[in-house]
Design an enzyme around this catalytic site. Structure first.
Site, PDB file in Angstrom:
ATOM      1  N   ARG A   1      52.991 129.779 109.178  1.00 22.35           N
ATOM      2  CA  ARG A   1      53.159 130.266 108.063  1.00 22.35           C
ATOM      3  C   ARG A   1      52.258 129.851 107.025  1.00 22.35           C
ATOM      4  NH1 ARG A   1      56.068 126.352 105.613  1.00 22.35           N
ATOM      5  NH2 ARG A   1      57.378 124.942 106.984  1.00 22.35           N
TER       6      ARG A   1
ATOM      7  N   HIS B   1      50.892 111.465 106.900  1.00 22.53           N
ATOM      8  CA  HIS B   1      51.069 112.650 107.200  1.00 22.53           C
ATOM      9  C   HIS B   1      49.858 113.384 106.731  1.00 22.53           C
ATOM     10  CE1 HIS B   1      53.766 116.313 107.631  1.00 22.53           C
ATOM     11  NE2 HIS B   1      52.689 116.821 107.593  1.00 22.53           N
TER      12      HIS B   1
END
Length: 623
Positions: free
Chosen positions: A297, A208
């Site tokens: 965000r 990831h």
């Protein structure tokens, strides 16, 4: 420049934002639910407004209440932090429509990246590499099964509106597809009110990798390099680091450039993260790194990027929201050293990682590294919100140095009676494969048995507890804090009970240097070692817990009798468990002070008792 800022969040991120705002001379307003009335973020802000009951759905997720709080206090801007309403385009638009400054991206950008299928189509058009799969509108079982067969198994089913690991199913073979699809759709409908799915090729040896991007209202977009978030448990990140180990400069340049293209494609402003999945079976290569999604965000793991770049991302957010340009150009940004962050959760790894709630009676995270937390000693870990206690962040010249620093911090965590994953974090960091960067998103699941430490005290911990008690009694001083070393505490015996087992242990006259710390109070000794806490109930003067010398067994505190192991007339031996008292959500075993006979028994299972109530009497065996 913004003059007064309302933080529409709680916990450590609210405290983090307050800290930067204060440094910038910006006044802050906190909001809080019933459960958070005395929380650290409330105590830290210049003002605080109550917004409702403890459940988030009745407080932190009610946008109207938050906007009303901003108007009430004269705040001109709202920072959403992460989670809650941070990626809610409707709330962002409502803030803007109320003539308030939204510290975040445009609502249109949030919407564009909100649905995974639409986002992947947009990214493909922008030249961003996308995982092979299917994002079509035909959601019939027949079409989805046909596409899955064409992609080839294993295949990943993902809810188009998913997030946080919800609405995801890996399918290893064709005959499992129907059941997995039904399960995924059911979860997606319950979690997101949208049961549409997309399909992706399951990546072998997945890493990831995510890239921090930042845009402003002047058309500028930069990246602040990448992070590796591969250490996950059930799709939830546990340890994150920057830069990604094994990332060469050519691959970094390509993937970061792709992230900037992705941000520009949605006219992005503020802090955002482009998340990629990498097939690391042959190392990190640009042609094997694919777009997953964008988080519109600030991320939980933003501190590691701050540590390697020297940038305060919250300051950048506030300046850009106020209309300023990004404070640095791409050429001015560079990587310095290595940073790692671990998420310290209030959970019990030995109990299946179930959340652990309650008051932080003892709370000490040390003074090393960067500690981001929203709690202090005496605060409550509430069942209403995410169980993260703190983020432990370090910086080192090298990755090896950072690993060693963070493992030391995790092993030194002192928290009681709430349980944490500190020992689990340390075990992950000390694992040879982690140290050598042999990583993928299945790392934790494949090693779970060796990464979870036993909660059984070994002989050294028992001895340390006995020495702590002996030292406390020698000093005639309870509530004694214990340091790193013990100095010949004397020859007193300590009778202790741990997890239902009672032992009488003589204190050592000489004691090797101990790495354990702890404290002693009238009821117990607590030993901290390697990130864990071990609790030992004290048996006063060689008797049972709460017993006195004449054989009367007294309740050490108010509580409920949850087990009675003996009856009147029973012969018992020293240290034998007589009953169990539950108080303050903890179990306290009351044991026989000596060999004898139970002559009185007033306690009954399920009964409530008051402190110092006589629960039983044991008469000693006559010589």
């Amino acid at each position: 420049m913004i003059q007064k800022l309302l933080i529409a969040n709680r916990g450590e991120i609210a405290c983090r934002i307050i800290r930067t705002a204060r440094e910038m001379g910006i006044a802050t307003v906190a909001v809080y639910s019933d459960a958070d009335a005395k929380a650290l973020h409330v105590r830290s802000a210049d003002e605080a407004v109550h917004i409702g009951p403890s459940p988030a759905a009745e407080s932190y997720l009610v946008g109207e209440k938050i906007i009303a709080a901003a108007r009430q206090t004269g705040a001109e801007a709202i920072h959403p932090g992460y989670g809650f309403l941070s990626e809610n385009a409707g709330f962002a638009q409502a803030v803007i429509d109320s003539d308030l400054i939204w510290v975040g991206p445009k609502p249109s950008s949030i919407e564009a990246m909100g649905l995974k299928d639409a986002a992947k189509k947009l990214m493909r058009e922008a030249g961003v590499p996308v995982t092979p799969g299917y994002e079509g509108k035909d959601q019939s079982f027949e079409r989805l099964k046909q596409e899955a067969d064409a992609i080839g198994y294993p295949v990943l089913i993902k809810a188009v509106a998913g997030g946080g690991g919800k609405g995801m199913r890996k399918v290893d073979k064709a005959e499992d597809f129907a059941a997995s699809l039904e399960s995924c759709r059911r979860e997606a409908k319950a979690s997101f009110s949208n049961d549409e799915v997309l399909l992706e090729k399951w990546i072998t040896s997945p890493r990831h990798i995510e890239v921090q991007v930042f845009g402003d209202s002047h058309g500028n977009v930069v990246h602040l390099f990448e992070r590796d978030c591969s250490l996950q448990r059930r799709h939830q990140k546990v340890i994150e680091e920057a830069p990604a180990p094994g990332m060469d400069e050519a691959t970094r340049e390509e993937i970061c450039a792709a992230a900037v293209r992705a941000a520009k494609a949605v006219d992005y402003e503020g802090a955002g993260t482009i998340e990629f999945i990498a097939d690391a079976s042959e190392g990190l290569r640009a042609d094997r790194i694919f777009f997953m999604e964008m988080n519109t965000r600030l991320q939980v793991e933003h501190p590691v990027t701050e540590e390697i770049t020297g940038v305060d991302l919250v300051e950048w957010q506030l300046r850009v929201a106020g209309g300023e340009a990004i404070p640095a150009t791409q050429d001015e940004l560079f990587i310095d050293g290595h940073s790692i962050e671990a998420r310290l959760y209030a959970e019990d790894p030995t109990g299946g990682f179930l959340p652990s709630t309650g008051r932080l009676e003892h709370f000490d995270l040390g003074v090393e590294g960067r500690i981001e937390t929203g709690v202090e000693e005496g605060d409550m870990i509430s069942p209403f919100y995410d169980p993260m206690v703190a983020k432990l962040v370090v910086w080192g010249e090298t990755r090896a140095e950072a690993i060693d620093q963070l493992a030391d911090i995790a092993e030194s965590v002192e928290i009681w009676p709430v349980k944490t994953n500190a020992a689990f974090i340390a075990n992950c960091l000390r694992d040879e494969d982690f140290e050598e960067a042999n990583l993928d998103t299945g790392f934790i699941e494949s090693k779970l048995d060796v990464l979870v430490s036993s909660d059984e005290a070994d002989a050294e911990i028992w001895q340390t507890a006995a020495d702590f008690v002996a030292l406390a009694e020698t000093e005639e001083h309870d509530d004694l804090p214990i340091g790193l070393r013990l100095n010949a505490p004397g020859a007193l015996d300590a009778v202790l009970t741990h997890k239902g087992e009672t032992r009488s242990i003589p204190a050592a006259r000489t004691h090797a240097e101990s790495h354990a710390t702890g404290f002693v109070d009238p009821e117990r000794a607590v030993v901290f070692a390697d990130g864990q806490s071990f609790v030992f109930e004290r048996q006063a003067r060689g008797s049972g817990a709460g017993a006195v010398g004449d054989g009367a067994i007294l309740a050490p505190m108010p509580g409920k009798v949850i087990a009675v192991d003996v009856a009147e007339g029973d012969a018992v031996t020293a240290g034998q468990r007589l009953m169990v008292l539950e108080a303050m959500k903890m179990e306290h075993a009351l044991t026989a002070p000596f060999d004898g006979t139970v002559t009185e028994l007033s306690a009954s299972e399920g009964g409530q008792v008051q402190v110092e109530a006589v629960l039983a009497v044991v008469e000693p065996v006559e010589d």
